[in-house]
Design a protein around this motif. Sequence first.
Motif, PDB file in Angstrom:
ATOM      1  N   THR A   1       0.837  -1.211   0.000  1.00 33.58           N
ATOM      2  CA  THR A   1       0.000   0.000   0.000  1.00 33.58           C
ATOM      3  C   THR A   1       0.869   1.257   0.000  1.00 33.58           C
ATOM      4  O   THR A   1       0.372   2.342  -0.280  1.00 33.58           O
ATOM      5  N   SER A   2       2.153   1.084   0.360  1.00 37.24           N
ATOM      6  CA  SER A   2       3.040   2.246   0.412  1.00 37.24           C
ATOM      7  C   SER A   2       3.705   2.448  -0.939  1.00 37.24           C
ATOM      8  O   SER A   2       4.780   1.900  -1.221  1.00 37.24           O
ATOM      9  N   PHE A   3       3.028   3.186  -1.766  1.00 39.46           N
ATOM     10  CA  PHE A   3       3.606   3.533  -3.068  1.00 39.46           C
ATOM     11  C   PHE A   3       3.002   4.849  -3.529  1.00 39.46           C
ATOM     12  O   PHE A   3       1.934   5.261  -3.054  1.00 39.46           O
ATOM     13  N   SER A   4       3.701   5.503  -4.421  1.00 37.42           N
ATOM     14  CA  SER A   4       3.189   6.763  -4.966  1.00 37.42           C
ATOM     15  C   SER A   4       2.163   6.429  -6.044  1.00 37.42           C
ATOM     16  O   SER A   4       2.515   5.960  -7.129  1.00 37.42           O
ATOM     17  N   LYS A   5       0.904   6.671  -5.725  1.00 42.26           N
ATOM     18  CA  LYS A   5      -0.154   6.310  -6.678  1.00 42.26           C
ATOM     19  C   LYS A   5      -0.003   7.071  -7.990  1.00 42.26           C
ATOM     20  O   LYS A   5      -0.215   6.513  -9.079  1.00 42.26           O
ATOM     21  N   SER A   6       0.364   8.346  -7.863  1.00 41.94           N
ATOM     22  CA  SER A   6       0.473   9.149  -9.087  1.00 41.94           C
ATOM     23  C   SER A   6       1.607   8.631  -9.974  1.00 41.94           C
ATOM     24  O   SER A   6       1.467   8.535 -11.200  1.00 41.94           O
ATOM     25  N   ALA A   7       2.737   8.279  -9.343  1.00 41.29           N
ATOM     26  CA  ALA A   7       3.885   7.794 -10.123  1.00 41.29           C
ATOM     27  C   ALA A   7       3.596   6.416 -10.729  1.00 41.29           C
ATOM     28  O   ALA A   7       3.908   6.164 -11.896  1.00 41.29           O
ATOM     29  N   VAL A   8       2.989   5.549  -9.929  1.00 39.24           N
ATOM     30  CA  VAL A   8       2.703   4.193 -10.425  1.00 39.24           C
ATOM     31  C   VAL A   8       1.686   4.249 -11.572  1.00 39.24           C
ATOM     32  O   VAL A   8       1.777   3.493 -12.544  1.00 39.24           O
ATOM     33  N   ALA A   9       0.741   5.168 -11.472  1.00 37.51           N
ATOM     34  CA  ALA A   9      -0.235   5.322 -12.560  1.00 37.51           C
ATOM     35  C   ALA A   9       0.463   5.692 -13.862  1.00 37.51           C
ATOM     36  O   ALA A   9       0.093   5.203 -14.943  1.00 37.51           O
ATOM     37  N   VAL A  10       1.487   6.519 -13.757  1.00 32.88           N
ATOM     38  CA  VAL A  10       2.245   6.916 -14.955  1.00 32.88           C
ATOM     39  C   VAL A  10       3.038   5.717 -15.497  1.00 32.88           C
ATOM     40  O   VAL A  10       2.986   5.421 -16.696  1.00 32.88           O
ATOM     41  N   VAL A  11       3.735   5.036 -14.594  1.00 27.47           N
ATOM     42  CA  VAL A  11       4.560   3.887 -15.020  1.00 27.47           C
ATOM     43  C   VAL A  11       3.690   2.824 -15.706  1.00 27.47           C
ATOM     44  O   VAL A  11       4.083   2.240 -16.722  1.00 27.47           O
ATOM     45  N   LEU A  12       2.497   2.607 -15.158  1.00 25.41           N
ATOM     46  CA  LEU A  12       1.623   1.558 -15.710  1.00 25.41           C
ATOM     47  C   LEU A  12       0.741   2.058 -16.851  1.00 25.41           C
ATOM     48  O   LEU A  12      -0.075   1.294 -17.384  1.00 25.41           O
TER      49      LEU A  12
END
Lengths: 199, 107
Positions: free
Chosen positions: A139-150
């Motif tokens: 749960t500890s992740f940057s949602k905004s960054a992960v959304a970009v990566v994915l």
Amino acid sequence: VSKADVDRREADANERAAAFMRTITTRRVVRDFSAKPVSHSDLRDVLTAGRWATRGSNSRIHRLLVVEDRQVIRQVRSFSPGMLGVPATLIVICTDPDLAAEAEVQLDRDVTPWIDVGTAAMNMMLAAHAFGLGSCPVTSFSKSAVAVVLKLPSGVVPEFMLQLGHPAAKRQPVARVASVTTLNDLVFWGTYGPLRTGC
Amino acid sequence: VGKRACAVRDDEAWELLAYLIASAELCTTEPHYYGTFRLIEAASRLMGFILANSVASNAWLAEFKSEVDEKKLWMLRDREAYFNFLKEAAAKLADGMTREAKTSEQG
């Protein structure tokens, strides 16, 4: 129905219940994974377990994104401080705002979608363990960054990630336990407070 | 510590940068002690990169990283022991760096 049939059914039910409780009580978080891929047969079963999870109002506002590309997983890991290992597979539970709008779920006011994420995640973790796979929630992740990566569509939010894979051969260090929450600590019977005891 | 070249590859540096920036974001919402965990984990990753890229082997650093990787997880189950380890960790690193510097001077 004969008494023998009833007894056999009861014995079968007890056996199933015991196996299920063993699955629950022996599951542990796995943080170190081998590079061995997760078979799609196992993966489909794990995903099916997620599909069968309870959900508020019978609504389906989440989608599961399976990531198996090691390079992408490493990129996701870079922005996920809660992800210590490098799993073979990631299952990302995403909230789809269009589906939420269709179901008239108010994402800014309703906590039920979070519960739905939890039930799906738990089902998948238990199923993974039953198949001999290891899993670890993130749960500890940057949602905004992960959304970009994915490369998620605009508005789709990665809420939770499940690391999935075969446990690494090396044994993980056993965590120290300063205190254990017993059933008596956890459960109050009838009246909220620590002085009651139950069965 | 001596002045030998210590290469950290580009992709590793970027990975660590991403980790630190994401950790900074998470520190705005997570319990305060998680901040210490993010830092000790970043240190572990940096040690991993140093160990993977250094020409010379470094036994004490490998051992220290192994200790960090074991004891960082105490944060989840025994916070007092974890905090005590953090207090010891800096001193251990200082000791290791001092010994490393002596070795470099002699070598």
